[in-house]
Enzyme design. Structure first.
Site, PDB file in Angstrom:
ATOM      1  N   LYS A  51       0.806  -1.218   0.000  1.00  0.00           N
ATOM      2  CA  LYS A  51       0.000   0.000   0.000  1.00  0.00           C
ATOM      3  C   LYS A  51       0.845   1.277   0.000  1.00  0.00           C
ATOM      4  O   LYS A  51       0.370   2.343  -0.403  1.00  0.00           O
ATOM      5  CB  LYS A  51      -0.930   0.007   1.213  1.00  0.00           C
ATOM      6  CG  LYS A  51      -2.120  -0.931   1.103  1.00  0.00           C
ATOM      7  CD  LYS A  51      -3.180  -0.375   0.174  1.00  0.00           C
ATOM      8  CE  LYS A  51      -4.486  -1.150   0.285  1.00  0.00           C
ATOM      9  NZ  LYS A  51      -5.550  -0.544  -0.544  1.00  0.00           N
ATOM     10  N   SER A 301       0.801  -9.485  -0.173  1.00  0.00           N
ATOM     11  CA  SER A 301       0.466  -8.057  -0.101  1.00  0.00           C
ATOM     12  C   SER A 301       0.879  -7.380   1.183  1.00  0.00           C
ATOM     13  O   SER A 301       1.110  -6.170   1.204  1.00  0.00           O
ATOM     14  CB  SER A 301      -1.037  -7.873  -0.326  1.00  0.00           C
ATOM     15  OG  SER A 301      -1.779  -8.707   0.559  1.00  0.00           O
TER      16      SER A 301
END
Length: 313
Positions: A51, A301
């Site tokens: 992110k 992720s």
């Protein structure tokens, strides 16, 4: 729509501020998954999540006048950490509106970076953030439904293909769609033949249902071990990109999300969030099958999780 050129520009803009995380072969997982297994270890990124890429690209695209107003974000945790990191790096005020179910480790990380944290119910986050924009003039940094965010996340796809040129398939987790759409654009800009497949929680399979319907479908909120993947509707900017560039989206049950997290930590010796393991769970569950010679890169992720939580699965 976001293009491969936009992703390339994002990589040029944010590259010096990031780790180029490694692509690692995990041969211990290959018999169970039926393919040659590689992982893109974004759990080893500076904020332990991909992110940061989108947050930095968005923040660095703002003018000094915009940044001076301060920024606000809504997040389940990792986007908030990325925004807080970017804001600290640029010396600006940040406020992060988190879901009230966000793990303590993510809340503490955001506060530790100097950002203010506000907690609220999942579907109330946007309204609270908008009220802060209206009251204080903050600049909103979206978690996924934004072209600069998508392009930033897409730099993962560029790196995977450059690090593993003969990759056949890339699998990524799916929530609002920023990661999977960006990776598909970035990766296919480097290698048009590569396939990109997303995996989402079966309890909130918003992309599977939306792709079947041919339009964005909103679902009721749900709880999942994959706490980072609970968006209830595909992003407006993301959905057409997923339709155009992503080859397939599959869903994973809670049972197999847990099995995958255990499998990745016990056999792969990798510490990652359950949301990161969801793609491996989809393969273990038989939702998708590969050939033994195929080189498949699973994008991990994030790694913002407690070891005690993984041990409890």
């Amino acid at each position: 729509m976001v293009t491969a050129q936009d992703v390339a520009l994002a990589k040029e803009r944010i590259g010096k501020y990031l780790h180029e995380t490694p692509v690692i072969r995990l041969q211990n997982l290959e018999e169970a998954l039926g393919c040659q297994v590689y992982v893109k270890a974004e759990n080893m990124q500076k904020t332990h999540s991909f992110k940061l890429r989108g947050a930095l690209n968005k923040a660095l695209s703002l003018t000094p006048e915009q940044l001076a107003k301060g920024v606000v974000a809504v997040s389940s945790g990792n986007h908030g950490i990325g925004v807080a990191y970017a804001a600290k790096m640029l010396g600006v005020k940040a406020t992060v509106v988190l879901t009230d179910t966000a793990p303590e480790i993510k809340i503490n990380e955001i506060k530790g970076l100097g950002a203010e944290v506000l907690l609220c119910e999942l579907n109330s986050r946007q309204a609270l953030a908008q009220s802060l924009v209206d009251k204080y003039g903050y600049i909103f940094i979206p978690p996924y439904d934004d072209e600069a965010i998508i392009a930033g996340q897409g730099t993962c796809g560029v790196e995977i293909v450059r690090q593993l040129p003969n990759v056949d398939v890339i699998m990524t987790p799916v929530s609002g769609g920023g990661l999977v759409s960006g990776v598909a654009i970035g990766a296919k800009g480097e290698k048009p033949s590569v396939k990109v497949i997303g995996a989402e929680p079966a309890v909130v399979a918003r992309y599977s249902k939306s792709l079947e319907a041919g339009e964005r479908v909103g679902l009721p909120k749900a709880a999942s071990l994959a706490d980072a993947l609970l968006v209830t509707q595909p992003g407006q900017a993301n959905f057409p990109l997923v339709q155009k560039y992503v080859d397939q989206v599959v869903s994973t049950s809670e049972e197999y999300i847990a099995k995958a997290a255990r499998f990745l930590s016990s056999e792969g010796k990798i510490i990652a969030e359950p949301a990161s393991s969801i793609t491996i769970g989809a393969v273990l569950e038989g939702k998708i099958r590969f050939e033994p010679q195929q080189k498949v890169c699973f994008l991990l992720s994030g790694g913002n999780t407690e070891l005690s939580f993984l041990a409890s699965l």
